[in-house]
Design a protein around this motif. Sequence first.
Motif, PDB file in Angstrom:
ATOM      1  N   THR A 267       0.826  -1.209   0.000  1.00 34.58           N
ATOM      2  CA  THR A 267       0.000   0.000   0.000  1.00 34.58           C
ATOM      3  C   THR A 267       0.854   1.250   0.000  1.00 34.58           C
ATOM      4  O   THR A 267       0.606   2.207  -0.761  1.00 34.58           O
ATOM      5  CB  THR A 267      -0.938  -0.007   1.222  1.00 34.58           C
ATOM      6  OG1 THR A 267      -1.762  -1.176   1.188  1.00 34.58           O
ATOM      7  CG2 THR A 267      -1.808   1.222   1.254  1.00 34.58           C
ATOM      8  N   ALA A 271       1.060   4.170  -2.799  1.00 36.49           N
ATOM      9  CA  ALA A 271       0.681   5.529  -2.418  1.00 36.49           C
ATOM     10  C   ALA A 271       1.816   6.513  -2.650  1.00 36.49           C
ATOM     11  O   ALA A 271       1.577   7.701  -2.909  1.00 36.49           O
ATOM     12  CB  ALA A 271       0.250   5.554  -0.949  1.00 36.49           C
ATOM     13  N   PRO A 304      -9.598   0.080   3.995  1.00 37.78           N
ATOM     14  CA  PRO A 304      -9.841   1.253   3.134  1.00 37.78           C
ATOM     15  C   PRO A 304      -8.565   1.851   2.562  1.00 37.78           C
ATOM     16  O   PRO A 304      -8.563   2.366   1.447  1.00 37.78           O
ATOM     17  CB  PRO A 304     -10.571   2.227   4.070  1.00 37.78           C
ATOM     18  CG  PRO A 304     -10.282   1.744   5.455  1.00 37.78           C
ATOM     19  CD  PRO A 304     -10.110   0.275   5.361  1.00 37.78           C
ATOM     20  N   ARG A 305      -7.434   1.795   3.324  1.00 38.86           N
ATOM     21  CA  ARG A 305      -6.177   2.343   2.800  1.00 38.86           C
ATOM     22  C   ARG A 305      -5.671   1.505   1.633  1.00 38.86           C
ATOM     23  O   ARG A 305      -5.211   2.046   0.617  1.00 38.86           O
ATOM     24  CB  ARG A 305      -5.136   2.391   3.915  1.00 38.86           C
ATOM     25  CG  ARG A 305      -5.469   3.362   5.031  1.00 38.86           C
ATOM     26  CD  ARG A 305      -4.667   3.059   6.269  1.00 38.86           C
ATOM     27  NE  ARG A 305      -5.010   1.737   6.804  1.00 38.86           N
ATOM     28  CZ  ARG A 305      -4.458   1.208   7.886  1.00 38.86           C
ATOM     29  NH1 ARG A 305      -3.521   1.875   8.546  1.00 38.86           N
ATOM     30  NH2 ARG A 305      -4.827   0.020   8.324  1.00 38.86           N
ATOM     31  N   ARG A 307      -7.495  -0.485  -0.343  1.00 42.61           N
ATOM     32  CA  ARG A 307      -8.390  -0.307  -1.487  1.00 42.61           C
ATOM     33  C   ARG A 307      -8.172   1.046  -2.146  1.00 42.61           C
ATOM     34  O   ARG A 307      -8.197   1.166  -3.370  1.00 42.61           O
ATOM     35  CB  ARG A 307      -9.847  -0.448  -1.056  1.00 42.61           C
ATOM     36  CG  ARG A 307     -10.246  -1.858  -0.641  1.00 42.61           C
ATOM     37  CD  ARG A 307     -11.769  -1.989  -0.673  1.00 42.61           C
ATOM     38  NE  ARG A 307     -12.424  -0.928   0.068  1.00 42.61           N
ATOM     39  CZ  ARG A 307     -12.706  -0.941   1.356  1.00 42.61           C
ATOM     40  NH1 ARG A 307     -12.367  -2.004   2.073  1.00 42.61           N
ATOM     41  NH2 ARG A 307     -13.302   0.079   1.938  1.00 42.61           N
ATOM     42  N   GLY A 308      -7.927   2.073  -1.326  1.00 43.79           N
ATOM     43  CA  GLY A 308      -7.705   3.402  -1.881  1.00 43.79           C
ATOM     44  C   GLY A 308      -6.444   3.474  -2.728  1.00 43.79           C
ATOM     45  O   GLY A 308      -6.459   4.032  -3.830  1.00 43.79           O
ATOM     46  N   ASP A 311      -7.056   1.373  -5.951  1.00 40.39           N
ATOM     47  CA  ASP A 311      -7.962   2.011  -6.899  1.00 40.39           C
ATOM     48  C   ASP A 311      -7.328   3.243  -7.534  1.00 40.39           C
ATOM     49  O   ASP A 311      -7.543   3.509  -8.730  1.00 40.39           O
ATOM     50  CB  ASP A 311      -9.272   2.394  -6.201  1.00 40.39           C
ATOM     51  CG  ASP A 311     -10.072   1.173  -5.758  1.00 40.39           C
ATOM     52  OD1 ASP A 311      -9.761   0.062  -6.232  1.00 40.39           O
ATOM     53  OD2 ASP A 311     -10.988   1.327  -4.928  1.00 40.39           O
ATOM     54  N   GLU A 312      -6.559   4.000  -6.758  1.00 41.87           N
ATOM     55  CA  GLU A 312      -5.924   5.195  -7.317  1.00 41.87           C
ATOM     56  C   GLU A 312      -4.911   4.816  -8.391  1.00 41.87           C
ATOM     57  O   GLU A 312      -4.867   5.427  -9.464  1.00 41.87           O
ATOM     58  CB  GLU A 312      -5.243   5.996  -6.205  1.00 41.87           C
ATOM     59  CG  GLU A 312      -4.595   7.281  -6.718  1.00 41.87           C
ATOM     60  CD  GLU A 312      -3.936   8.082  -5.615  1.00 41.87           C
ATOM     61  OE1 GLU A 312      -3.390   9.158  -5.914  1.00 41.87           O
ATOM     62  OE2 GLU A 312      -3.964   7.624  -4.448  1.00 41.87           O
TER      63      GLU A 312
END
Length: 530
Positions: A267, A271, A304-305, A307-308, A311-312
């Motif tokens: 993640t 990110a 949620p982190r 998935r975020g 998805d980004e």
Amino acid sequence: MDDLGSRSCAASATATVNALPPRRATAIRSVGEVRFTARVDRAAACRELDRLGLVVVELDELGGAARGRLAELIDHAIEQKLGDRGAGGPGITTACDRDAALSDQLYRARRTGAAGIAIVVGPLRETAGSEGALQPVDCATLRFLANASSERPLVLVLDERDAATNGYGDPIPIREVLLRFVGAGPRLVGGAGPEPAPAVATVIAAGPEPAPAVATVIAAGPEPAPDDAPAPSSEVPAPAAAELAPLARHIAGASFVVQEEAWRAWTLQLAAARGPQPLGALEKLFCESYVPLANAIASGLDDPRARGAHDEFRNTFIKSYTEAFPTFAATTKRPRMVLDAHDAAARTARLHGARSTRLLLVDAMRWDLSRLISERVGLKLGARAALTDEFLLWSALPTTTMRQLETIARGVEALRAPAELDPETGPARGRTAEYVRRLRVGPREVHKLDLVEARMQTARGNLLRMLPEIADATADVIARHAEGLAPHTLLFVFGDHGFAIDRSGSARQGGASPEEVLVGAFALLVGDVH
């Protein structure tokens, strides 16, 4: 190249490197060197290295945008130079290991007739951070290259002004850092062995004790050990060893999430990827972070982190690739695509001295599935074939089989003027899907296997856990096909498009997501080879 340094490199150390006498051409063929060169002498140094038979890679005008990315820029420049010389592409297996990646680059350079690689780096001062020193990750890159030059035909040329540029050395334990810089401050107690001091551990575990009590315990220190006390053991205690145990074996490129740290790392890496990325860095991020995280989410990870970040990256990729794809018809600056399969196979065959080449298209073999299949094929064939190369190919849009066959038949012209395609017929089904069939694709011939596509379409959810079984069945067919080939035949196995797996375990294909666009390929040299 992410290890952080904690000691500043002294100017005397760089002067020592600069004082190394230049080696003769015969010496550089086995080992290299590190040298600092004035700006006015850099062109002459490049000509000298070129005369010695080295692939000269120049990086100049490095500014603040290169901060923390020196390894990526050097790797990209080397790959571009090797590509200009007609060298084969890098293997995906080497992208995760800087030592193996450098060995692969030196090997491919020698295959083009070069004696080694010379990396000429311009002034690095502009890449320094706010503290006036190079980033620790960039220093780690320079240390790795300098160490490699003592064992391999690698020359590292730096700007003379950077001999006084501040940097960082190898990491050292925090205790040693504190002992070095605390000076006459409070006495440090504990931390000598792998286990914490018992008294401190007791107070920390207690929790509600006030802060002064902790300071009192630390100041008191543990009881002095008697002279005959055994030396502290350097072995990791059993509980710690259990915590450090590796994750379970990868399933389709991603481990099931049994340790939080794994998906957290994926993640964070996704990110942290902001802005335009070099092609090599983007492909590496896809292989090492995106695919494992996507498969972990498909396996049930619900954070949620995660998935975020997933998805980004996915949405940014879809937008960028959809916008960039129309330009591929008018430029040579595009990634290696499925339509380049014949050229990639021919180049690989020349590099390995193959007498003939055969292309095998495995319908819907996406990248992580190709890794599983290539591993199993290698085990089944043993000494009867050698896995020579692994590749990452990009599918044309839309990511359907008929579209990829059209690009293979017509080449880049299919990108300039796409044909009106007939509705795509389904793949072979049942027992017929387990056989390799021959196709005439324009002026060329390919062999095609529909087993993956047929199994995928008959799956009813939980497709991710079926991939190892699909890989086993596909590897059996490919191994049987390879055994029937003449010795010294290069079998180039590649996918045409991939597929995405949603949270229900079902497959989607035809879109522009990373899983659907990026597919795997590998080359096998058949025969008793070493």
